[in-house]
Design an enzyme around this catalytic site. Structure first.
Site, PDB file in Angstrom:
ATOM      1  CD1 TRP A 102      -2.314  -2.214   1.469  1.00 53.34           C
ATOM      2  CD2 TRP A 102      -3.037  -0.960  -0.248  1.00 53.34           C
ATOM      3  NE1 TRP A 102      -3.343  -2.885   0.848  1.00 53.34           N
ATOM      4  CE2 TRP A 102      -3.810  -2.154  -0.204  1.00 53.34           C
ATOM      5  CE3 TRP A 102      -3.302  -0.043  -1.251  1.00 53.34           C
ATOM      6  CZ2 TRP A 102      -4.834  -2.419  -1.124  1.00 53.34           C
ATOM      7  CZ3 TRP A 102      -4.328  -0.311  -2.166  1.00 53.34           C
ATOM      8  CH2 TRP A 102      -5.080  -1.483  -2.092  1.00 53.34           C
ATOM      9  CG  ASP A 179      -3.281   4.469   3.779  1.00 50.52           C
ATOM     10  OD1 ASP A 179      -4.351   4.335   4.408  1.00 50.52           O
ATOM     11  OD2 ASP A 179      -3.017   3.822   2.742  1.00 50.52           O
ATOM     12  CE  LYS A 203      -8.933  -1.488   3.968  1.00 52.41           C
ATOM     13  NZ  LYS A 203      -8.971  -2.769   3.291  1.00 52.41           N
TER      14      LYS A 203
HETATM   15  N1  PMP Z   1      -4.468   1.813   1.857  1.00 50.40           N
HETATM   16  C1  PMP Z   1      -4.581   0.682   2.578  1.00 50.40           C
HETATM   17  C2  PMP Z   1      -3.685   0.491   3.755  1.00 50.40           C
HETATM   18  C3  PMP Z   1      -5.535  -0.271   2.228  1.00 50.40           C
HETATM   19  O1  PMP Z   1      -5.660  -1.389   2.941  1.00 50.40           O
HETATM   20  C4  PMP Z   1      -6.381  -0.033   1.113  1.00 50.40           C
HETATM   21  C5  PMP Z   1      -7.479  -0.998   0.704  1.00 50.40           C
HETATM   22  N2  PMP Z   1      -7.315  -2.304   0.985  1.00 50.40           N
HETATM   23  C6  PMP Z   1      -6.203   1.136   0.387  1.00 50.40           C
HETATM   24  C7  PMP Z   1      -5.249   2.046   0.787  1.00 50.40           C
HETATM   25  C8  PMP Z   1      -7.039   1.437  -0.834  1.00 50.40           C
HETATM   26  O2  PMP Z   1      -8.314   1.712  -0.398  1.00 50.40           O
HETATM   27  P1  PMP Z   1      -9.553   1.898  -1.378  1.00 50.40           P
HETATM   28  O3  PMP Z   1      -9.867   0.551  -1.925  1.00 50.40           O
HETATM   29  O4  PMP Z   1     -10.595   2.440  -0.453  1.00 50.40           O
HETATM   30  O5  PMP Z   1      -9.164   2.866  -2.421  1.00 50.40           O
END
Ligand code: PMP
Length: 368
Positions: A102, A179, A203
């Site tokens: 991520w 994030d 989440k």
């Molecule tokens: N950052 C993290 C740490 C994530 O776990 C996720 C989604 N699994 C995202 C960003 C991306 O999120 P989204 O699908 O809401 O764009």
């Protein structure tokens, strides 16, 4: 009562009480004759829902008055772009800490807009740890420093908040950006240490379609990169209390119910204790066995997402099938890493984690 435990990484399990309340209020919210889905976002009913969700979040996370809370769309992935588009203006440069997939995605997007420097990375150990603050090499002219507080895929979590004033070089005034998508509100946090926090809701705090941004007010005055659309400017949303356009009303409503539920659980201190106890059940079992393995450095293991492998990967499919017959679902690891992953966010009850632990022990006994 439902008879499964859902270990999905997101969208993920929500508190059953919240879903029941939503069901009870589905057709007629508080005598309004409307479902929340049918309300005008500018009507007094929905405004009261959004205000309460925001003030409950502010209270739970002790968010200081000089921070705005924004309810946006586009997921955390849009924040990968909005952060640089809005904050790079200071110098055109930003620093990122890389701890897994991520944070790499965040870096990849930011590179489209400016000069990105990797201040620290755990790539050399396969992204199975977080780099110590003493190893961070922050550029003194960075417009901000970005990190990912919990890597949802790798199962690597910061157990500490980076204090840039203690880092090498003169960087104490550089805004820290996090994030927090997969560990937001799973433990107390010191918002005052951050310039900006963002988190996809799906989440720990609600359904997909909503992303929460907490931004220190002075950062709203940084000139964004020129030509960026109004919808991608934080100031647009801050000036309009997240009602510049139609916000994701139903997702905000459910998130509000989750905030009320969190308060009933005793707030973030209490939920953290429960999350520690839940995670310990599984990690202790893994560490006490030669059959299961978790690759993550012990000090940096996530309380939210527990990746683990079986000694013999040819048993993976049987494990998943049998688990499913016991009502333990969504345990398959991320496609990029394989094995298993148990996501045990706030709403996963201790009984669900205990049921998984019991199943893992039994499976080991029968297949070791
Ligand atoms: N950052 C993290 C740490 C994530 O776990 C996720 C989604 N699994 C995202 C960003 C991306 O999120 P989204 O699908 O809401 O764009």
């Amino acid at each position: 009562m439902r008879n499964i435990y859902n270990f999905s990484a997101g969208p993920a399990v929500l508190p059953e009480e919240v879903l029941e309340q939503a069901r009870a209020e589905m057709l007629d919210w508080h005598g309004s004759g409307m479902s929340v889905m049918e309300m005008s976002h500018r009507g007094k009913e929905f405004m009261s829902i959004a205000d309460k969700a925001e003030s409950d979040m502010r209270e739970l996370a002790a968010i200081p008055a000089n921070y705005k809370i924004l309810f946006l769309q586009g997921g955390a992935s849009s924040q990968f772009a909005m952060v640089p588009l809005n904050l790079l203006g200071r110098s055109g440069k930003a620093d990122y800490v890389q701890t897994g997939q991520w944070s790499e995605k965040a870096v990849g997007e930011a590179k489209n807009f400016g000069s990105i420097h990797i201040a620290a990375s755990s790539e050399s150990d396969g992204f199975n740890s977080v780099p110590l603050l003493a190893q961070w090499r922050i550029s003194t002219d960075a417009a901000y420093v970005h990190y990912t507080s919990n890597e949802t895929i790798g199962g690597v979590e910061f157990q500490w908040t980076p204090d840039l004033s203690a880092a090498e070089g003169d960087c104490k005034d550089i805004p820290l950006v996090a994030d927090m998508s997969s560990n937001f509100l799973s433990r107390p946090l010191d918002v005052g240490k951050f310039g900006l926090i963002y988190a996809g809701a799906q989440k720990n705090v609600g359904p997909a379609g909503l992303v929460v941004v907490i931004i220190r007010e002075d950062l709203l005055d940084v000139a964004p990169l020129s030509g960026i659309p109004a919808m991608l400017r934080y100031k647009t949303h801050a000036d309009n209390a997240s009602m510049y356009n139609t916000p994701p009303t139903y997702a905000i409503y459910i998130m509000g119910l989750v905030m009320e539920w969190l308060k009933r659980q005793g707030g973030l201190v209490a939920i953290e204790q429960r999350n520690i106890a839940k995670a310990r059940l599984i990690y202790d079992l893994i560490d006490g066995s030669n059959f299961y393995r978790c690759p993550v450095n012990r000090a940096d293991r996530s309380r939210m997402n527990i990746p683990f492998t079986l000694r013999d990967p040819s048993l993976d499919e049987i494990f998943l099938k049998l688990a499913q017959t016991r009502g333990l679902i969504q345990l398959k690891g991320h496609r990029s890493v394989g094995g298993m992953r148990a996501s045990i966010y706030n709403a996963m009850p201790l009984e669900g984690v205990q049921a998984l632990a019991n199943f893992m022990q039994e499976f080991e006994k029968n297949h070791a």
